[in-house]
Design a protein around this motif. Structure first.
Motif, mmCIF file in Angstrom:
data_model
loop_
_atom_site.group_PDB
_atom_site.id
_atom_site.type_symbol
_atom_site.label_atom_id
_atom_site.label_comp_id
_atom_site.label_asym_id
_atom_site.label_seq_id
_atom_site.Cartn_x
_atom_site.Cartn_y
_atom_site.Cartn_z
ATOM 1 N N ALA A 1 0.829 -1.204 0.000
ATOM 2 C CA ALA A 1 0.000 0.000 0.000
ATOM 3 C C ALA A 1 0.865 1.257 0.000
ATOM 4 O O ALA A 1 0.604 2.212 -0.761
ATOM 5 N N VAL A 2 1.891 1.278 0.835
ATOM 6 C CA VAL A 2 2.783 2.434 0.916
ATOM 7 C C VAL A 2 3.496 2.662 -0.417
ATOM 8 O O VAL A 2 3.696 3.809 -0.847
ATOM 9 N N LEU A 3 3.855 1.579 -1.100
ATOM 10 C CA LEU A 3 4.538 1.718 -2.393
ATOM 11 C C LEU A 3 3.586 2.227 -3.474
ATOM 12 O O LEU A 3 4.027 2.861 -4.435
ATOM 13 N N LEU A 4 2.282 1.967 -3.316
ATOM 14 C CA LEU A 4 1.307 2.540 -4.248
ATOM 15 C C LEU A 4 1.071 4.016 -3.956
ATOM 16 O O LEU A 4 0.971 4.832 -4.882
ATOM 17 N N ASP A 5 0.967 4.376 -2.666
ATOM 18 C CA ASP A 5 0.688 5.761 -2.284
ATOM 19 C C ASP A 5 0.999 5.934 -0.800
ATOM 20 O O ASP A 5 0.275 5.415 0.055
ATOM 21 N N GLY B 1 14.434 -2.325 -1.194
ATOM 22 C CA GLY B 1 15.022 -1.186 -1.898
ATOM 23 C C GLY B 1 13.968 -0.170 -2.305
ATOM 24 O O GLY B 1 14.180 1.045 -2.193
ATOM 25 N N GLU B 2 12.822 -0.656 -2.763
ATOM 26 C CA GLU B 2 11.731 0.251 -3.128
ATOM 27 C C GLU B 2 11.223 1.001 -1.906
ATOM 28 O O GLU B 2 10.985 2.217 -1.955
ATOM 29 N N LEU B 3 11.056 0.278 -0.793
ATOM 30 C CA LEU B 3 10.544 0.916 0.417
ATOM 31 C C LEU B 3 11.533 1.946 0.952
ATOM 32 O O LEU B 3 11.117 3.002 1.468
ATOM 33 N N ALA B 4 12.815 1.673 0.828
ATOM 34 C CA ALA B 4 13.826 2.596 1.325
ATOM 35 C C ALA B 4 13.744 3.954 0.632
ATOM 36 O O ALA B 4 14.175 4.974 1.194
ATOM 37 N N ALA B 5 13.202 3.982 -0.578
ATOM 38 C CA ALA B 5 13.093 5.236 -1.328
ATOM 39 C C ALA B 5 11.865 6.048 -0.954
ATOM 40 O O ALA B 5 11.699 7.179 -1.422
ATOM 41 N N VAL B 6 10.983 5.489 -0.122
ATOM 42 C CA VAL B 6 9.752 6.181 0.261
ATOM 43 C C VAL B 6 10.054 7.169 1.390
ATOM 44 O O VAL B 6 10.683 6.799 2.385
ATOM 45 N N LEU C 1 9.092 8.251 4.235
ATOM 46 C CA LEU C 1 8.339 8.074 5.471
ATOM 47 C C LEU C 1 9.281 7.618 6.579
ATOM 48 O O LEU C 1 10.219 6.841 6.314
ATOM 49 N N PRO C 2 9.052 8.018 7.814
ATOM 50 C CA PRO C 2 9.770 7.404 8.938
ATOM 51 C C PRO C 2 9.388 5.933 9.038
ATOM 52 O O PRO C 2 8.199 5.589 9.026
ATOM 53 N N LEU C 3 10.391 5.074 9.142
ATOM 54 C CA LEU C 3 10.169 3.632 9.150
ATOM 55 C C LEU C 3 10.662 3.040 10.463
ATOM 56 O O LEU C 3 11.628 3.522 11.069
ATOM 57 N N HIS C 4 10.003 1.958 10.863
ATOM 58 C CA HIS C 4 10.281 1.318 12.147
ATOM 59 C C HIS C 4 10.185 -0.193 11.944
ATOM 60 O O HIS C 4 9.186 -0.679 11.413
ATOM 61 N N VAL C 5 11.199 -0.926 12.348
ATOM 62 C CA VAL C 5 11.183 -2.385 12.316
ATOM 63 C C VAL C 5 11.146 -2.865 13.762
ATOM 64 O O VAL C 5 12.095 -2.654 14.523
ATOM 65 N N LEU C 6 10.043 -3.499 14.142
ATOM 66 C CA LEU C 6 9.828 -3.935 15.519
ATOM 67 C C LEU C 6 9.583 -5.444 15.515
ATOM 68 O O LEU C 6 8.814 -5.943 14.695
ATOM 69 N N SER C 7 10.224 -6.141 16.421
ATOM 70 C CA SER C 7 10.030 -7.598 16.496
ATOM 71 C C SER C 7 10.314 -8.086 17.901
ATOM 72 O O SER C 7 10.806 -7.341 18.758
ATOM 73 N N LEU D 1 16.855 -0.063 5.354
ATOM 74 C CA LEU D 1 15.781 0.935 5.345
ATOM 75 C C LEU D 1 16.149 2.206 6.112
ATOM 76 O O LEU D 1 15.377 3.177 6.078
ATOM 77 N N ARG D 2 17.272 2.184 6.832
ATOM 78 C CA ARG D 2 17.624 3.284 7.732
ATOM 79 C C ARG D 2 16.464 3.532 8.706
ATOM 80 O O ARG D 2 16.086 4.672 8.997
#
Length: 297
Positions: free
Chosen positions: A131-135, A228-233, A235-241, A260-261
């Motif tokens: 969804a994020v990659l679409l918009d 790689g595609e997501l890294a170009a978006v 948005l602030p990104l968070h990886v939680l596990s 993704l930084r």
């Protein structure tokens, strides 16, 4: 910030205190949600949309609502198309293609009509990513919760294949009986685990559409790496596990976060579902991340 719809309807599934269960009307149909307001006397800080994983449902986020509301966040957890209380075809897999499910997420965001912090658990994370990659414009941040960069591990592929094979020759009640015959829910995992008692978990399973399970299970086993595609978006990104995860090993999630930084959070004592296993530190980590990035008005 939008107000919540008032068309609450009775549900056999528990809701957190103060939350409403209702059907959210969108341009792509109605979706069952649990929607909890900001706690009384707390300054509103934002709105979060939470997407569940494979065989899961909105109830998987039950224990996050109260602590997030206390931090100023309205929480909307949703059953996706064909999940639990949201309808969908039982036999036609085409509406469950990943892009279709991603467009459902964008429709949910449009219906809520406010900037959103997006959270996707496991399969929900990969649908949210699509969804994020679409918009990305409806969202102010994106958290991948126990959701990896590509296909699931080989051991989990075998579990999905067993479920796929069973669904092609057995009814949903027959598959449920087979799942329980494998052992106690805490050992079986998957659809036999979640928030609620045994009868609620059984009902959730029976509510799922077989076509949704078949289509999304296949997606989990074949998902390409789109990091790689997501890294170009932008948005602030968070990886939680959790500290251990057999679906995507934690080292893989660590590497994804670096690419993704993204902010990286590991919840001690949790595995694939920190939202259920360690809800308080998980809620704290989410709210801390959201606080840092604020919201767009």
């Amino acid at each position: 910030m939008t107000t919540r719809p008032t068309n609450s309807t009775p549900s056999p599934f528990p809701t957190p205190p103060g939350a409403d269960a209702y059907r959210l009307p969108t341009a792509r149909g109605d979706f069952a949600v649990v929607d909890s307001p900001v706690a009384t006397g707390v300054e509103p800080r934002g709105v979060a949309l939470l997407l569940p994983g494979f065989t899961g449902s909105k109830e998987d986020f039950h224990l996050l609502h109260e602590p997030l509301a206390a931090r100023g966040y309205r929480v909307v957890a949703v059953d996706g198309r064909g999940q639990n209380e949201t309808g969908g075809p039982a036999d036609d897999e085409s509406p469950y293609a990943q892009e279709e499910l991603a467009r459902d997420v964008l429709a949910q965001a449009a219906a809520l009509d406010t900037p959103l912090h997006l959270v996707g658990h496991s399969l929900g994370g990969q649908i949210a990513r699509a969804a994020v990659l679409l918009d990305h414009s409806p969202f102010v941040s994106f958290t991948l919760l126990s959701s990896g960069p590509a296909e699931i591990s080989e051991s989990q592929k075998q579990r999905v294949k067993l479920l796929h094979d069973a669904l092609t020759v057995m009814t949903m009640p027959e598959v449920w009986a087979a799942i329980l015959a494998m052992g106690p829910p805490e050992e079986v995992g998957g659809p036999a685990r979640g928030f609620g008692g045994p009868e609620q978990l059984r009902l959730r399973w029976l509510n799922h559409r077989p076509a949704q399970l078949l289509a999304t299970g296949r997606q989990l086993c074949t998902e390409p790496n789109r990091v790689g595609e997501l890294a170009a978006v932008p948005l602030p990104l968070h990886v939680l596990s959790g500290a251990y995860d057999d679906t995507w090993p934690v080292t893989i999630l660590d590497g994804m976060a670096v690419t993704l930084r993204a902010q990286r959070t590991v919840i001690p004592g949790a595995e694939h579902s920190p939202n259920m296993e360690r809800p308080l530190p998980t809620a704290q980590a989410l709210a801390d991340f959201w606080d840092k990035h604020g919201r767009r008005d």
